[in-house]
Each structure stands twice: as C-alpha cells, then as structure tokens.
Design an enzyme around this catalytic site. Structure first.
Site, PDB file in Angstrom:
ATOM      1  N   GLY A 129     -26.746  13.607  28.025  1.00  0.00           N
ATOM      2  CA  GLY A 129     -26.670  14.324  26.767  1.00  0.00           C
ATOM      3  C   GLY A 129     -27.453  13.587  25.709  1.00  0.00           C
ATOM      4  O   GLY A 129     -28.516  13.058  25.991  1.00  0.00           O
ATOM      5  N   SER A 184     -30.158   8.604  30.213  1.00  0.00           N
ATOM      6  CA  SER A 184     -31.180   9.610  30.519  1.00  0.00           C
ATOM      7  C   SER A 184     -30.709  10.959  29.988  1.00  0.00           C
ATOM      8  O   SER A 184     -29.636  11.072  29.423  1.00  0.00           O
ATOM      9  CB  SER A 184     -31.402   9.694  32.024  1.00  0.00           C
ATOM     10  OG  SER A 184     -30.282  10.316  32.629  1.00  0.00           O
ATOM     11  N   LYS A 185     -31.513  11.959  30.220  1.00  0.00           N
ATOM     12  CA  LYS A 185     -31.179  13.288  29.707  1.00  0.00           C
ATOM     13  C   LYS A 185     -29.831  13.777  30.216  1.00  0.00           C
ATOM     14  O   LYS A 185     -29.131  14.502  29.522  1.00  0.00           O
ATOM     15  CB  LYS A 185     -32.270  14.285  30.106  1.00  0.00           C
ATOM     16  CG  LYS A 185     -33.586  13.965  29.452  1.00  0.00           C
ATOM     17  CD  LYS A 185     -34.530  15.149  29.470  1.00  0.00           C
ATOM     18  CE  LYS A 185     -35.792  14.830  28.689  1.00  0.00           C
ATOM     19  NZ  LYS A 185     -36.491  13.653  29.266  1.00  0.00           N
ATOM     20  N   ARG A 186     -29.476  13.342  31.400  1.00  0.00           N
ATOM     21  CA  ARG A 186     -28.191  13.737  31.973  1.00  0.00           C
ATOM     22  C   ARG A 186     -27.025  13.395  31.066  1.00  0.00           C
ATOM     23  O   ARG A 186     -26.005  14.062  31.060  1.00  0.00           O
ATOM     24  CB  ARG A 186     -27.963  13.011  33.305  1.00  0.00           C
ATOM     25  CG  ARG A 186     -28.446  13.741  34.533  1.00  0.00           C
ATOM     26  CD  ARG A 186     -28.115  12.947  35.785  1.00  0.00           C
ATOM     27  NE  ARG A 186     -28.439  11.531  35.678  1.00  0.00           N
ATOM     28  CZ  ARG A 186     -27.533  10.575  35.585  1.00  0.00           C
ATOM     29  NH1 ARG A 186     -26.255  10.862  35.587  1.00  0.00           N
ATOM     30  NH2 ARG A 186     -27.901   9.313  35.506  1.00  0.00           N
TER      31      ARG A 186
END
Length: 476
Positions: free
Chosen positions: A255, A251-253
RNA sequence: GGGCCCUUCGUCUAUCGGUUAGGACGCCUGGUUUUCAACCAGGAAAGAGGGGUUCGACUCCCCUAGGGCCUGCCA
C-alpha cells in the site's frame, strides 16, 4: 567489530555541522526518504548547523519535474524546511567533469575505452572469479583509435583497507581491492552518481551524511574517491531501511509508500514526523515527541542498527494523539475537505457550522481525518433519519410514548447545554421509574439513526435544540 | 559468485557485564456505561540457535540460521 562509535558533540563546533537530504527525482517522496530527511533536519537543528537539499537529477532519462515537485511538496508538508537554495546536481556537471580531470591528472582516474561488449565480458569474468571489475586501460594502455569514445573510471586501489567509521553501524572495513574501477564520467561526458555525490557533498561543505543503509557499501567507494581527489570525507551515518508490516522490503504490495498517500489517508504531518522519527531512533523514554522536543533530544548515537517495520496501528494511535491536540479550525477545514471530496458535494453554511461545533469534542475520539468525519456524521445527516435495523427495533409503541413525554420535557428545558441536558435526562429516567438504560439507546437511535455519537447530553447539545427536538418528533 | 550490514515481547523500543529484562502500540480480562470511542484496573507476551570469554552475559568474541544492502555508463 569495535564497539559502536559514540558521537561526541563537544568535539564539534556546532556551527560547523552541515547535513543534506539528496533525493533523486524519479518518483514521489518515499516514506524512508522522509525519515532520512527528518533525521538530517533534526541533527542540523540540534547542532545549530545547516540542513541542505540537493536534487540528484543526473539521470536525465528518469528525472522528472513532477517528481521534483512531489518531493518538495512532501517535505513542505512535513515542515522540513531546508537552508539555502536547492542544489540541482545536473547543473553542476561541469564542476564534476573538472573533478574527474583533476583525478586523471593525479593518476587516480583514467580514460577507459572498453566497448559495451568488452565491459560486459569483464563484468561476467570478474563475477565468476569473485573479484572487482578492472579495466585494461587503468595503466595507460593506448586507445583503440584516436577518436574512440571513452568513459572516465576510478583507478581503484589494489592495496589496503577502506574504513568507514560509521556513526550508526560502527566500523565498517573492506578491502580496497574489492572496489570496482567505477565509472565516474559516462561516455557522453556526464557524471555518474558516485562522482557527483562526492563532489557536491564536498563543495557544499557537508559534514554529516545521514542516509539509507542501502548506501553503506557506497560509503567505501566514495571514501576512495575522496582520497583520489585528496579531499577529506564527511562522517557517515547509515540508517537501516523501513520494511512493510510483513518485514519484507517496502513495495507496492504494502500500500502507501509515498508521504502524500498518508496525507490523503488523513494523517497529520506532525503525527507522521513523530511516528517516523521513532522508527530506528529512541531518546530513551518519551514515545511521542514533537519536532521541537526531538531537536533537543536528538542524537545520532541513539539510532538503532536494525531495520524496522511499519505498524499502522501504532501510527493510528500517534495520529489520534495529535488529532486531540490539533487546532479546531484546522481540523474543521481538513474534515470539510475530506467530506466534500468523498461525497462530491459542497456543504451548506448550517452544516459547516454544525461540523465546526462538533470538532472540539469529537477530535478526542478520532484516529484520522476520515475517522473524525465518521464521528461527526450524525450532526450532518438530514431528517427524516433513516434508522438502521438495531435502531429501528428500539422504536416500539410504548417507547414512542415515552419519547413523547421526553420531548415534552426537553421542550421546556431552559438551557440547552450538555450539563443541564444530562441532568434532565437522569431526572426524566427517575420520573419514569426506570434506569437510563431504558431510555438512552432509544433516544440515541432517534437522534442518530444508529450512527456513532458521544454522550447523549453532548449529542443533544451539538445537534441544537430545534434539530434535536425535530429528530425526536420524527420518531413519535 | 563476491563484499558488507542486521537479529530483545506480534510491532516500535529501553538495557552500554550483575534488572523479577522496563515502557509504548496492539491483544486478552474486568470496571464504567446511553451506541462507538475514550477512560480506569489487571493480564498474556521477548534476548534466533550453538559454542566460547567471565565469578556472572541480552550485553564481548566465534560459528550457524534467517533477513537485508551493494556488486549499473540508476541513484
């Protein structure tokens, strides 16, 4: 479960293999998508077949031209050239409608007049009862009014099993009655994904569908649709997903998820390919392979079932491997672009030359393009150098005098190459009656100000006689 | 709720019933040494748990646990 199916290449005429990558253009090219594309490409090349590209843009609201471009760019960067023309799925909607009509005619699909509310109620009820969705219109119930809007649904079978002899996951068997009366055509007459994939894969002659594990249960649904059309399904191979370093879904977490982000971080496409292909696939002993080597060794049967995690340290080392192998001019260009973008300035001709000269040596020491830029920073800094604290502390008076003597000696040095210079340095240390340890660090400080640099002989050579001597003089 | 899938060192993986469970990245130690890196030598590090089947199980079967996917008029 039966032992995992082994794919027997000899059972297939090589030319008959057709694979495809079918992204939906709702974002950039995801890292998982890139690997899927790579596997499809590899398999088609291995078998001497075709690798096709299809853009699944039937969701008109979410598909964008920018996304299409980003995906094509990404594939291009990775060098995954597709055969033939790109298929745009939405353009084929009439053909999909035709297939739906054929299914209605065969009695394997039907017009469903459920309203959104009725639909929701059935969904809730089936969920509660733990069964698949069934439409009340599946058996020919009359429409509520002659002009009532309708969808076309699959008339899911109630008896029997659906077996997917998955090339990776093995035999996956589910009960046909667990499959919903799937919507095939929306109320606006446009096809859904489930219908489009089947029709397109069939029409495109796709023999092997290699895709993400998130489609595993869809395979059963699609097999039912193939049957409803009286078509033969392709072979499926579902590859497990790639997770983040913490094992959680990407996910965006985490990176970077998009391949263009990796490009911007300074990774080489050949490194990305080499790294990605080894996530889930192992040919046995080779750890780092070029695409060409991979083609000859690739085998779907060697793809593992378990999901894998991203490991940036490993990617770094794979990238370092390819950096060392990369063409000097190409690297010089990449580093130059990186430096100019980073600093928002243009490098002059002399600097470019200095940079280019440093690449062949420095590329063996760098993990990424920005790393290479850092390694090369010492040739680019402007005099007089600003020494960092450690470097400054070495510039004591008596050392300065020694530097003066060294400079005099180097001035007389006839050949300015690292072999001669290295020898000169050793000879100088001998003359001074000290070890190189009494000279190296200080000279290095004078030459680089504390920036990383290679062997002193090499550093002197890269700097060039005038610049090196001038940097030394600056500290005397 | 229902259906389905997965599970070997920290990570990527080899192993297709008999191995001291191998390699790579990372990590630790030592060496080289003029910074950083590279390099060389060595080291620690794994079969989720429990039952079976078998002379023998990481490998086959079952259960449990944990993770994941699908269950959209998204793809």
């Amino acid at each position: 479960m039966l032992p995992r199916a082994r794919f027997d290449h000899s059972a297939f005429s090589p030319m008959s293999v057709v694979t495809r990558f079918a992204p939906s253009p709702t974002g950039y090219l995801h890292i998982g998508g890139a690997r899927t594309a790579l596997f499809n490409w590899l398999y088609a090349r291995k078998m001497g077949g075709k690798y096709l590209l299809r853009i699944e843009d039937t969701d008109r609201a979410r598909s964008t031209p920018e996304a299409i471009e980003a995906i094509i760019d990404g594939l291009d960067w990775l060098g995954l050239q597709h055969d033939g023309e790109i298929t745009y799925q939405f353009e084929r909607a009439p053909r999909h409608r035709e297939a739906a009509e054929a299914m209605i005619a065969r009695g394997t699909a039907f017009r469903c007049y459920m309203t959104a509310e009725e639909q929701e109620a059935e969904r809730a009820k089936s969920h509660e009862e733990g069964r698949a969705i069934r439409s009340p219109y599946r058996d020919g119930k009359a429409p509520p009014s002659p002009d009532a809007p309708f969808t076309v649904r699959l008339r899911a079978p109630d008896e029997g099993d659906v077996l997917n002899v998955d090339l990776i996951q093995g035999d996956v068997r589910i009960k046909a009655r667990d499959i919903d009366d799937l919507v095939l055509l929306r109320a606006d007459g446009n096809p859904t994904y489930m219908l489009s994939v089947v029709v397109d894969d069939h029409d495109m002659g796709v023999t092997h569908v290699i895709r993400g594990d998130d489609h595993l249960t869809n395979a059963a649904r699609q097999i039912v649709i193939y049957r409803a059309l009286d078509w033969t399904p392709p072979l499926f191979a579902h590859v497990s997903l790639i997770h983040g370093e913490d094992g959680k879904k990407l996910s965006k977490r985490h990176g970077a998820q998009a391949v263009h982000e990796w490009r911007d971080m300074g990774y080489l496409p050949e490194a990305m390919n080499a790294y990605l292909m080894r996530l889930g696939w192992s040919p046995g002993h080779d750890d780092i392979l070029s695409k060409e080597e991979a083609i000859s060794q690739f085998d779907i049967a060697q793809i593992g079932k378990a999901p894998s995690r991203l490991d940036f340290k490993k990617l770094d080392s794979v990238n370092a491997h390819f950096m060392a192998l990369a063409d000097d001019e190409r690297l010089a260009k990449l580093v130059l672009t990186h430096i100019e973008q980073r600093d928002g300035a243009t490098l002059g001709g002399a600097e470019r030359v200095a940079l280019a000269n440093a690449i062949p040596l420095l590329k063996k020491r760098a993990k990424t393009i920005p790393d290479l830029a850092d390694q090369a920073a010492f040739v680019l800094v402007k005099r007089p150098l600003v020494l960092d604290d450690k470097a400054k502390s070495l510039m004591k008076d008596d050392f300065r005098q020694r530097l003066q003597r060294l400079r005099d000696r180097l001035t007389k040095e006839p050949a300015w190459d690292h072999v001669s210079l290295g020898a000169a340095l050793k000879a100088f240390a001998t003359d001074e009656g000290v070890g190189l340890g009494q000279i190296g660090p200080g000279l290095r400080a004078a030459l680089t100000g504390g920036l990383p640099a290679p062997d002193l002989g090499q550093a002197l050579e890269l700097l060039g006689r005038d610049e090196a001597l001038a940097r030394i003089a600056d500290q005397i």
